[in-house]
Design a protein around this motif. Structure first.
Motif: not given
Length: 243
Positions: A20, A22-23, A26-30, A59-60, A83, A87
């Motif tokens: 989580e 890593f996102g 939010t959903v996805g990757l930061d 996060n996915f 997912g 990551n």
């Protein structure tokens, strides 16, 4: 039980990271979040610590949550495993930008992007100073990445398994979100945790660590340098031991 004030330097350690985070919530990757995490891991590696890593995929996808929406649990878990690999590849990229040689090993074969999970090869990589990131969970549904972290730590002969949590800085006498009187514990034994019914990690992961006398540390990913401190064996979060 009060934890010793001195550090316990690790030779080889398994780090479990929350997907989580890593996102960035939010959903996805930061990418900026991953870059900061990689910089902290690289600092510990440069000091001589051998590091293996397991990353969640929350996060996915989360298999248990997708199941509540009507998906078959096994299929949803496989989606979650994929997912985690995304990551892993992101962290590998940022670690290598830090100058740290990194290998991704996966429990599901995907030869174009990662090696298969081979414990002896993973150990050899770490002996050469490379970070090894383990993806795709256990390669089987119904197993959490918490449990996989304990299993990988035991198989590659780590000194400890470190669980970096999101939003909690250790183990408390009760859920601090529900009980404002809950207090943080610096150290406890597995027997004490069981007797007091403290929620540490998934039950299977907890049992593996307890049965094999593998030291566990639970700490918060939040805070500058927390990951580096944990990897170096510094006093942070909560230490759980067999004795």
């Amino acid at each position: 039980m009060t934890e010793q004030t001195v550090s316990t330097p690790y030779n080889r350690v398994l780090l479990k990271l929350s997907g989580e985070v890593f996102g960035g919530g939010t959903v996805g990757l930061d990418p900026e979040v991953v870059r900061q995490i990689a910089a902290q891991i690289a600092e510990a590696v440069r000091s001589g610590v051998q590091v293996g890593i397991v990353i969640g995929g929350g996060n996915f996808f989360r298999g248990a949550e997708l199941q509540t929406k009507g998906m078959d649990r096994a299929r949803a878990d496989y989606m979650g495993m994929l997912g985690t690999v995304m990551n892993c590849l992101a962290l590998q990229d940022f670690l290598e930008k830090e100058g740290v040689d990194t290998r991704v090993q996966t429990a599901i074969t995907m030869g174009q992007v990662a090696e298969p999970y081979i414990p002896r090869r993973a150990i050899r990589h770490m002996e050469k100073g490379r970070v090894v990131i383990f993806g795709a969970g256990a390669g089987m549904p119904f197993f959490s990445t918490d449990t996989v972290s304990a299993q990988r730590a035991l198989e590659i002969k780590c000194d400890a398994v470190l669980y970096a949590k999101n939003g909690v800085d250790g183990i408390y006498t009760a859920d601090p979100k529900l009980d404002p009187s809950a207090t943080k514990l610096d150290q406890l034994t597995y027997d004490e945790a069981l007797t007091r019914n403290l929620r540490v990690v998934d039950a299977a992961a907890f049992s593996l660590c307890m049965d094999n006398k593998l030291t566990m540390r639970v700490f918060s990913m939040d805070g500058e340098g927390n990951i580096t401190r944990a990897l170096r064996g510094e006093k942070i979060g909560t230490l759980v031991t067999a004795d």
